[in-house]
Scaffold this motif. Structure first.
Motif, PDB file in Angstrom:
ATOM      1  N   ALA A  75       0.839  -1.202   0.000  1.00  0.00           N
ATOM      2  CA  ALA A  75       0.000   0.000   0.000  1.00  0.00           C
ATOM      3  C   ALA A  75       0.873   1.251   0.000  1.00  0.00           C
ATOM      4  N   ARG A  76       1.956   1.240   0.750  1.00  0.00           N
ATOM      5  CA  ARG A  76       2.866   2.394   0.797  1.00  0.00           C
ATOM      6  C   ARG A  76       3.473   2.660  -0.585  1.00  0.00           C
TER       7      ARG A  76
ATOM      8  N   LEU B 221       0.797   4.144  -2.871  1.00  0.00           N
ATOM      9  CA  LEU B 221       0.550   5.550  -2.569  1.00  0.00           C
ATOM     10  C   LEU B 221       1.696   6.429  -3.048  1.00  0.00           C
TER      11      LEU B 221
ATOM     12  N   ILE C 135      -6.019   6.679  -5.330  1.00  0.00           N
ATOM     13  CA  ILE C 135      -5.468   6.878  -3.987  1.00  0.00           C
ATOM     14  C   ILE C 135      -6.526   6.539  -2.938  1.00  0.00           C
ATOM     15  N   ALA C 136      -7.752   6.987  -3.165  1.00  0.00           N
ATOM     16  CA  ALA C 136      -8.847   6.679  -2.239  1.00  0.00           C
ATOM     17  C   ALA C 136      -9.085   5.175  -2.162  1.00  0.00           C
TER      18      ALA C 136
ATOM     19  N   ARG D 278      -6.424   3.681   0.063  1.00  0.00           N
ATOM     20  CA  ARG D 278      -6.679   4.031   1.471  1.00  0.00           C
ATOM     21  C   ARG D 278      -7.850   3.239   2.042  1.00  0.00           C
ATOM     22  N   GLU D 279      -8.878   2.998   1.242  1.00  0.00           N
ATOM     23  CA  GLU D 279     -10.005   2.172   1.694  1.00  0.00           C
ATOM     24  C   GLU D 279      -9.531   0.752   1.981  1.00  0.00           C
TER      25      GLU D 279
ATOM     26  N   VAL E 222      -6.497  -0.142   2.873  1.00  0.00           N
ATOM     27  CA  VAL E 222      -5.689  -0.103   4.093  1.00  0.00           C
ATOM     28  C   VAL E 222      -6.601  -0.087   5.317  1.00  0.00           C
ATOM     29  N   ALA E 223      -7.683   0.660   5.230  1.00  0.00           N
ATOM     30  CA  ALA E 223      -8.628   0.719   6.351  1.00  0.00           C
ATOM     31  C   ALA E 223      -9.243  -0.646   6.646  1.00  0.00           C
TER      32      ALA E 223
END
Length: 85
Positions: A29-30, A33, A64-65, A68-69, A71-72
């Motif tokens: 994920a990093r 991003l 990007i969203a 992030r979703e 990752v959440a």
């Protein structure tokens, strides 16, 4: 025997778009991003200079969203290694 062309060597039709980067299993994920933010900075800079851009910043923001979703929800913290899938 299959011969590749210069177009294929340069990426051909397999070039990644922002959402493909966001869903790619070989990046953490990093890393996703970082790549997407770099792509957005380049696209935004090109727009300011009046140059053509390959991807719109809104398309990159959506990718990007998406990361992030994930990752959440706990997805994408690790890369996929051979034998993991």
């Amino acid at each position: 025997m299959v011969f590749d062309t210069l177009k294929q060597r340069m990426g051909g039709g397999d070039q990644l778009n922002p959402m493909q980067i966001a869903r790619h299993t070989l990046f953490t994920a990093r890393e996703k991003l970082d790549l997407l933010q770099q792509l957005k900075a380049e696209a935004t800079g090109a727009q300011i200079e009046g140059a053509a851009v390959a991807f719109e910043p809104a398309e990159i923001d959506a990718a990007i969203a998406h990361v992030r979703e994930g990752v959440a929800r706990g997805v994408g913290a690790e890369t996929v290694f051979k034998g993991d899938f």
